[in-house]
Every structure is written in C-alpha cells, then in structure tokens.
Scaffold this motif. Structure first.
Motif, PDB file in Angstrom:
ATOM      1  N   PHE A 156       0.959  -1.138   0.186  1.00 13.40           N
ATOM      2  CA  PHE A 156      -0.405  -0.657  -0.218  1.00 13.40           C
ATOM      3  C   PHE A 156       1.210   1.105   0.031  1.00 13.40           C
ATOM      4  CE2 PHE A 156       0.342  -1.930   4.484  1.00 13.40           C
ATOM      5  CZ  PHE A 156       0.569  -1.197   4.755  1.00 13.40           C
ATOM      6  N   THR A 157       0.267   2.510  -0.827  1.00 13.12           N
ATOM      7  CA  THR A 157       1.124   3.286  -0.105  1.00 13.12           C
ATOM      8  C   THR A 157       0.449   4.990   0.867  1.00 13.12           C
ATOM      9  OG1 THR A 157      -1.042   5.084  -0.778  1.00 13.12           O
ATOM     10  CG2 THR A 157       1.126   3.562  -2.648  1.00 13.12           C
ATOM     11  N   LEU A 158       1.496   4.911   1.024  1.00  7.02           N
ATOM     12  CA  LEU A 158       1.028   5.930   2.301  1.00  7.02           C
ATOM     13  C   LEU A 158      -0.209   7.164   2.265  1.00  7.02           C
ATOM     14  CD1 LEU A 158       4.941   6.968   3.201  1.00  7.02           C
ATOM     15  CD2 LEU A 158       3.418   5.947   4.511  1.00  7.02           C
ATOM     16  N   ALA A 216      -1.891  10.691   1.167  1.00  5.64           N
ATOM     17  CA  ALA A 216      -1.603  11.617   0.210  1.00  5.64           C
ATOM     18  C   ALA A 216      -1.026  12.304   1.378  1.00  5.64           C
ATOM     19  CB  ALA A 216      -2.625  11.893  -0.450  1.00  5.64           C
ATOM     20  N   GLN A 266       4.554  11.472   3.544  1.00  5.63           N
ATOM     21  CA  GLN A 266       5.873  10.883   2.322  1.00  5.63           C
ATOM     22  C   GLN A 266       6.995  10.317   3.484  1.00  5.63           C
ATOM     23  OE1 GLN A 266       8.527  13.663   0.695  1.00  5.63           O
ATOM     24  NE2 GLN A 266       8.878  14.750   2.263  1.00  5.63           N
ATOM     25  N   SER A 267       7.899   8.976   3.035  1.00  8.82           N
ATOM     26  CA  SER A 267       9.297   8.878   3.563  1.00  8.82           C
ATOM     27  C   SER A 267      10.474   9.617   3.620  1.00  8.82           C
ATOM     28  CB  SER A 267       9.482   6.916   2.488  1.00  8.82           C
ATOM     29  OG  SER A 267      11.026   7.072   2.831  1.00  8.82           O
ATOM     30  N   TYR A 326      10.140  -3.781   4.804  1.00  6.97           N
ATOM     31  CA  TYR A 326      10.629  -2.780   4.171  1.00  6.97           C
ATOM     32  C   TYR A 326      10.114  -2.311   5.203  1.00  6.97           C
ATOM     33  CZ  TYR A 326       8.321   1.534   1.910  1.00  6.97           C
ATOM     34  OH  TYR A 326       7.765   2.245   1.343  1.00  6.97           O
ATOM     35  N   VAL A 384       8.263   7.737   8.061  1.00  5.23           N
ATOM     36  CA  VAL A 384       6.477   8.989   7.724  1.00  5.23           C
ATOM     37  C   VAL A 384       6.848  10.582   7.987  1.00  5.23           C
ATOM     38  CG1 VAL A 384       4.855   9.365   7.344  1.00  5.23           C
ATOM     39  CG2 VAL A 384       5.766   6.998   7.545  1.00  5.23           C
ATOM     40  N   GLU A 401       5.177  16.360   3.494  1.00  5.48           N
ATOM     41  CA  GLU A 401       4.901  16.570   2.039  1.00  5.48           C
ATOM     42  C   GLU A 401       5.767  18.004   2.603  1.00  5.48           C
ATOM     43  OE1 GLU A 401       3.128  16.108  -0.566  1.00  5.48           O
ATOM     44  OE2 GLU A 401       3.613  13.984  -0.958  1.00  5.48           O
ATOM     45  N   SER A 409      -5.596   6.690   8.812  1.00  2.86           N
ATOM     46  CA  SER A 409      -5.775   6.327   7.456  1.00  2.86           C
ATOM     47  C   SER A 409      -5.057   4.790   7.288  1.00  2.86           C
ATOM     48  CB  SER A 409      -4.677   7.467   6.498  1.00  2.86           C
ATOM     49  OG  SER A 409      -4.829   8.591   6.550  1.00  2.86           O
ATOM     50  N   TYR A 464      -7.841   1.988   6.275  1.00  2.00           N
ATOM     51  CA  TYR A 464      -7.360   1.655   5.115  1.00  2.00           C
ATOM     52  C   TYR A 464      -7.154  -0.725   5.682  1.00  2.00           C
ATOM     53  CZ  TYR A 464      -4.563  -0.534   0.664  1.00  2.00           C
ATOM     54  OH  TYR A 464      -4.469  -1.062  -0.692  1.00  2.00           O
TER      55      TYR A 464
END
Length: 336
Positions: free
Chosen positions: A70-72, A74, A77-78, A106, A110, A113, A126, A130
C-alpha cells in the motif's frame, strides 16, 4: 480469582513470619507486599512464550497488490530511502512481548510533504481504516515495558536503523493480514505529532542460495559481467592462502585454462578498519598471493596482474559488520 488467592496466601505467610520472629530478631517487611507480589506475578507471566497462530486469522480475499502492498496517505512521504531487505527479521508485539518474524522487510520513517504539517490523527486513522478494509486483524495496540525493550533489543540486528519501531515509549499499532496465496503480512506503525514510522514484513521461509565457487561460475561472470567477486578467506592481517582459499584458486585456474585467450586483473580489497596505507599494502599482498598460486598451477604470468586498493573502492558503506564483510573481497576483472 486465582491470582487473588495466591496473593492472599503470600500475604499470610509474610505476616506469620513477621509475628513469629518479632521477639527474636528484626524482620524487614515490604512496605506494600501486595504491589510487590502483583509485580512478581506479572514478571512471571512475561516469561511465557508468546505465539501467534496464523490459522486463527481469517483469510483476506482483498486485492492487496504487490509488496509493500500500500501507499502512504496523501500528503505524506518516506523521510529517507526505505530500509528494504529481501530476507531479514523484524520484531512485532504480541501481548506486549516483542516477537521475531522472518521474511521480506520494509521499514520507513514517515513525514509530511514539504509545506505540510504532519498530523498524527490523520496518519493513524488512514492506516487503521485501510488495513481493516483489506481484511487485516488488529493484534496489539499499546506500549511495551522498559523491561521488555531491555530484554529483546540486542536480538534485533536492525535496531536503530531507518523506520525502527519497538521502544518502550511508543504506542505501537500491530496488524496481521492473511492473504490466500502468499505469506502472512505483518504491519506495525507508530506516530507522534512530529512524524511516524511504518514496518511491513511478508513472512517467508529462508532459502539457501549459497553454492560452491566453480570454474564455470567464474567464467560465466567474467564473460557476462566483466568481473567475478570472490570472498577468499585470509587470517587477520595475513596474506598466506589457506587450504579453503587454494580450492577457490584452483577453480580460477580451471576457468583460465578453459579460455586460453582470457587475461585478468586480480584486485584485493579490504574494509576501512585500521590504517589506510597498511590496508592497501595488505590487499596488494593478498592479490599477489593469488597470482603466484595461479602461476604455480600452470597459468602464464603475463595473463594475470595483481594490485591492492585497500578500502578505497567499497562495494557498500562500511556501516556494519555485515557490510564490512562484503568489502573484504578479491575481484577478478577481465582485461580482454
């Protein structure tokens, strides 16, 4: 009820002993024996082995995508380059006990942005919503004790690396996903008002990939890649070839005899431990030891050159013992 009975019995024993010895000697009685007994019971329970039976987790039929699945959210970011290992270990809390699981790993820190503010609530909600939507099951939500951290932290080879989780002051959220056709997936995350961390491990069995170095293997690498990296073992600060090293040199000789036009450069390398000048000299002596052995096995001297680079050309950064071991090597580089 069982614990109350045990505590009561221990209190009675303490009081009886105190009364019996009152007239003959001074007896030190704990100020709060109830609290001390409860603490002893709690510590005893922590010694029990914690087990997660994956068969108890419902199978998820959701399309979870590819690793890391899965993505982070919105706007997040890493913080740095993700810490990724094809096979490693990560510790996850089961009833407050950090338990090791092995597989593909992994780990990331976090952050928000640029121009955004990190929201702990936004990240945690979030993640939770999810994970639940794809069939994840919550296993643990809480802190581990300082005693538990002290117990396990030296067992974790990645403690302190990017994305690390598992400290006594962290509220750890731990979930497990059980896909139908692949290994169980373990997810844990933490967050503060400044940022968060996320770990994902896809459980997998260890697969042995090491094989004996052969002439065919060396020839193939020299032909296709232009070099062959070998780990020829020497004693500390020595350049004398050991019996195991001579077996590898024998395979090099076979590869060169099979291709009479092949010429190579033997390059010795070390890690960054010790004096740089000494390391360059030692690595050159080791490369020449390999060359001399090849000549004794019938390889023409003009087909082989030797040089030492010390720690000047590391394969990886010398930031751990594992990385240093990778840098202590001999490279065969094809000249023509």
């Amino acid at each position: 009820m069982k614990k109350i009975v045990v505590i009561g019995a221990m209190l009675g024993l303490l009081l009886a002993c105190s009364k019996k010895n009152k007239d003959t000697e001074e007896v030190s009685v704990p100020e709060n024996p109830v609290e001390q007994t409860q603490e002893s019971l709690a510590n005893a329970e922590k010694q029990e082995v914690e087990v997660l039976n994956i068969e108890d987790i419902p199978v998820s039929t959701a399309d979870i995508g590819d690793f890391p699945f899965f993505t982070l959210p919105a706007g997040l970011q890493s913080l740095n380059k993700p810490f990724e290992k094809k096979f490693d270990v990560c510790f996850f809390p089961i009833n407050g006990v950090m338990t090791p699981f092995e597989g593909r790993l992994y780990k990331i820190f976090v952050a928000a942005e640029q121009g955004e503010q990190f929201s702990k609530l936004y990240f945690e909600r979030s993640m939770q919503e999810y994970l639940l939507s794809i069939g994840a099951v919550k296993i643990f939500d809480g802190e581990i004790t300082r005693e538990e951290y002290d117990r396990y932290n030296k067992q974790d080879p990645n403690k302190g690396d990017d994305g690390d989780i598992g400290y006594a002051d962290q509220q750890i959220h731990f979930y497990v996903i059980r896909p139908k056709d692949q290994g169980a997936i373990y997810v844990q995350y933490v967050a503060t008002n400044e940022g968060g961390a996320l770990n994902v491990l896809q459980e997998a069995d260890f697969k042995q990939t090491m094989t004996k170095v052969t002439a065919d293997h060396i020839a193939k690498e020299l032909t296709q890649q232009g070099k062959s990296i070998l780990y020829i073992q020497f004693d500390v600060d020595q350049s004398i070839l050991k019996k195991e090293a001579m077996e590898v040199v024998g395979e090099i000789a076979k590869a060169l005899k099979a291709t009479p036009t092949l010429t190579i450069s033997i390059e010795g390398h070390t890690d960054n431990t010790g004096d740089a000048v000494h390391n360059r000299k030692l690595s050159g002596q080791r490369a020449n030891a390999v060359k001399d052995a090849l000549v004794q096995l019938g390889i023409e001297s003009k087909r082989v050159t030797a040089s030492g680079f010390g720690a000047d050309k590391p394969l990886v950064e010398n930031t751990s013992e594992a990385n240093k071991a990778k840098n202590r090597r001999v490279e065969l580089v094809r000249i023509n």
